[in-house]
Design an enzyme around this catalytic site. Sequence first.
Site, PDB file in Angstrom:
ATOM      1  N   ASP A   1       5.151  14.975  15.884  1.00  0.00           N
ATOM      2  CA  ASP A   1       6.419  15.008  16.614  1.00  0.00           C
ATOM      3  C   ASP A   1       6.680  16.444  17.037  1.00  0.00           C
ATOM      4  OD1 ASP A   1       8.676  14.174  17.811  1.00  0.00           O
ATOM      5  OD2 ASP A   1       9.746  13.608  15.992  1.00  0.00           O
TER       6      ASP A   1
ATOM      7  N   CYS B   1      -0.027  -4.736  -3.760  1.00  0.00           N
ATOM      8  CA  CYS B   1      -0.077  -3.275  -3.922  1.00  0.00           C
ATOM      9  C   CYS B   1      -0.382  -2.902  -5.382  1.00  0.00           C
ATOM     10  CB  CYS B   1       1.230  -2.622  -3.452  1.00  0.00           C
ATOM     11  SG  CYS B   1       2.567  -2.642  -4.649  1.00  0.00           S
TER      12      CYS B   1
ATOM     13  N   CYS C   1       2.634  -3.630  -7.777  1.00  0.00           N
ATOM     14  CA  CYS C   1       2.896  -5.035  -8.120  1.00  0.00           C
ATOM     15  C   CYS C   1       1.761  -5.642  -8.934  1.00  0.00           C
ATOM     16  CB  CYS C   1       3.144  -5.851  -6.852  1.00  0.00           C
ATOM     17  SG  CYS C   1       4.720  -5.448  -6.086  1.00  0.00           S
TER      18      CYS C   1
ATOM     19  N   HIS D   1       4.778   0.635  -3.085  1.00  0.00           N
ATOM     20  CA  HIS D   1       5.190  -0.746  -2.791  1.00  0.00           C
ATOM     21  C   HIS D   1       5.879  -0.839  -1.426  1.00  0.00           C
ATOM     22  CE1 HIS D   1       6.761  -4.744  -2.988  1.00  0.00           C
ATOM     23  NE2 HIS D   1       7.927  -4.231  -2.619  1.00  0.00           N
TER      24      HIS D   1
END
Length: 358
Positions: A75, A308, A311, A337
């Site tokens: 950016d 993930c 999890c 996550h």
Amino acid sequence: MNLAIKDKNIKLPVFFPDATHGVIKGLDTIDINNTFTDGLVVNALHLLIDNKIDHLSQNGGIHNFMGYEGPIISDSGGFQAMSLVRRRNNGKLDDNGVFFKLPTNGQKIILTPESCIEAQYKIGSDIIMCLDDCTDPSESDEEQNTSVKRTIAWAKRCKEKYLELTDGMKEKPLIFGIVQGGNNKLLREKCANDLVKLGFDGYAYGGWPVQNNVFIGEIVEFTSELMPDDKPKYAMGVGKPEDIIVSCKYGYDMFDCVLPTRDARHKRLYRFTNDLPDFNNNNFYEYVHISNAKYINSKEPIEKNCDCHTCKNFSFGYLNHLFRIKEQSVYRLATIHNLRFYSRMMSYLRDQSLFPTI
Ligand SMILES: [Zn+2]
């Protein structure tokens, strides 16, 4: 649509989280890869602080420096012209560029269209953004008019500098123009038309996309219609899941935002409400506030269908415990996550057989 950048061919739509300083807080590059995140956004102004750009340039550019092979957008610092200079008077803006006096360390940085492109060229990103005079939609038409005039004049200078620097290069980075104009449709039209005449590899919606805490969908949609359909359309700063879904319907196919990573550090996690999300219903996901006492003894993962690292290995109860004792590692686990939630969402959106209407 596919986007060809250097040796990469990227299927759109994509979401790029912000790795402003060349890092996502709490994660290393292997962690990022394991979330299947589509790419990253770094920031030219932030990398100019303390001459970090020279350092990473001497280390082979941002890809080598981070050990990251995915696509990277840099950016320009135009957004900080709004957030630091327009809103907080930390510097000044004129037709030549932006003068920043950084509130953190008092460092003075001047960004002209030319120095901005040179900085991004040194970073070695895949997509270079033009320096723009970014505004808030609540600013007056007079201010929006000044911003549009500057944004067009700066885009012309950015393109000239880009052509000079990349002359003869085999694998050139792409360069995108940014459409400003606030809520004024005539100014949006003027800005988009002039940028299209200059010719860019892609076009971005510029300016803060939220007014009075509401997503300004009408002007975001109108601006998409002004951009050529055969080029990528990048909705800068659009990141709430429901805003991404509606912006995909408007024709945008690239997004970035700080939300998933910042929310993770503030204990706010995302999860789908159904096995296959229904994107025509804004309740397709929900927030989980993991520090809530009701999760203290939970043995469940954040989301049972999420693959993930967090999890697969840890329960709500354990994450709740880590947040309560302010253990640093939980910021990493929560961020992993949330990034996987976003990459799964984008993967669903890319599968047209699942969502033919989007
Ligand atoms: Zn997960």
